[in-house]
Design a protein around this motif. Structure first.
Motif, short mmCIF file in Angstrom:
data_model
loop_
_atom_site.label_atom_id
_atom_site.label_comp_id
_atom_site.label_asym_id
_atom_site.label_seq_id
_atom_site.Cartn_x
_atom_site.Cartn_y
_atom_site.Cartn_z
N ALA A 47 -25.92 -14.04 1.98
CA ALA A 47 -25.33 -14.36 0.68
C ALA A 47 -23.99 -13.64 0.51
O ALA A 47 -23.06 -14.18 -0.10
N LYS A 48 -23.88 -12.45 1.05
CA LYS A 48 -22.61 -11.72 0.99
C LYS A 48 -21.50 -12.49 1.72
O LYS A 48 -20.36 -12.52 1.28
N ASP A 49 -21.87 -13.13 2.84
CA ASP A 49 -20.90 -13.90 3.62
C ASP A 49 -20.41 -15.15 2.88
O ASP A 49 -19.30 -15.61 3.11
N THR A 50 -21.26 -15.72 2.03
CA THR A 50 -20.91 -16.97 1.35
C THR A 50 -20.35 -16.76 -0.05
O THR A 50 -19.84 -17.70 -0.65
N GLY A 51 -20.43 -15.56 -0.57
CA GLY A 51 -20.05 -15.29 -1.96
C GLY A 51 -18.64 -15.69 -2.34
O GLY A 51 -18.43 -16.40 -3.34
N ASN A 52 -17.65 -15.25 -1.58
CA ASN A 52 -16.26 -15.57 -1.91
C ASN A 52 -16.01 -17.07 -1.84
O ASN A 52 -15.31 -17.63 -2.68
N MET A 53 -16.59 -17.72 -0.84
CA MET A 53 -16.40 -19.16 -0.69
C MET A 53 -17.05 -19.92 -1.85
O MET A 53 -16.46 -20.87 -2.36
N LYS A 54 -18.23 -19.49 -2.26
CA LYS A 54 -18.88 -20.15 -3.41
C LYS A 54 -18.04 -20.00 -4.67
O LYS A 54 -17.87 -20.96 -5.43
N ARG A 55 -17.51 -18.82 -4.89
CA ARG A 55 -16.64 -18.61 -6.05
C ARG A 55 -15.42 -19.51 -5.99
O ARG A 55 -15.05 -20.15 -6.97
N TYR A 56 -14.78 -19.55 -4.82
CA TYR A 56 -13.56 -20.35 -4.67
C TYR A 56 -13.85 -21.84 -4.89
O TYR A 56 -13.12 -22.52 -5.61
N THR A 57 -14.91 -22.36 -4.27
CA THR A 57 -15.21 -23.79 -4.40
C THR A 57 -15.59 -24.15 -5.83
O THR A 57 -15.26 -25.25 -6.29
N GLN A 58 -16.26 -23.26 -6.54
CA GLN A 58 -16.60 -23.53 -7.94
C GLN A 58 -15.35 -23.51 -8.82
O GLN A 58 -15.15 -24.40 -9.64
#
Length: 93
Positions: A47-58
């Motif tokens: 989840a730490k690896d995907t956090g920034n990407m999830k924020r950016y895509t949202q």
């Protein structure tokens, strides 16, 4: 990385970092559409690896790609896939 070199050969690329120092490895301009791409070349993606990407895509209402060593799955607007699959899928942005 080899993936960055291949993408940047055909498309304008950027690096993204916000005020909190969150960052995305590559933003690729694909015909006027910006696609965020993270390279996490390891077996396990957390989840730490995907956090920034999830924020950016949202925030930007877009889809993103995380390139890995062996993990393959879809998480909402994130396509998480091994580098070999990304390379042969003809999806170079």
């Amino acid at each position: 990385t080899a993936i960055y070199n291949e993408i940047s050969r055909n498309h304008e690329t950027f690096f993204w970092r916000d005020k909190s120092q969150n960052e995305i490895d590559i933003l690729a301009n694909m015909g006027g559409k910006i696609t965020p791409i993270e390279v996490k070349y390891r077996n396990e993606i957390t989840a730490k690896d995907t956090g920034n990407m999830k924020r950016y895509t949202q925030e930007h209402k877009t889809q993103g790609i995380i390139i890995t060593k062996s993990t393959y799955r879809q998480e909402g607007k994130l396509a998480i896939m091994p580098a070999w699959l990304y390379c042969i899928s003809n999806q170079w942005p």
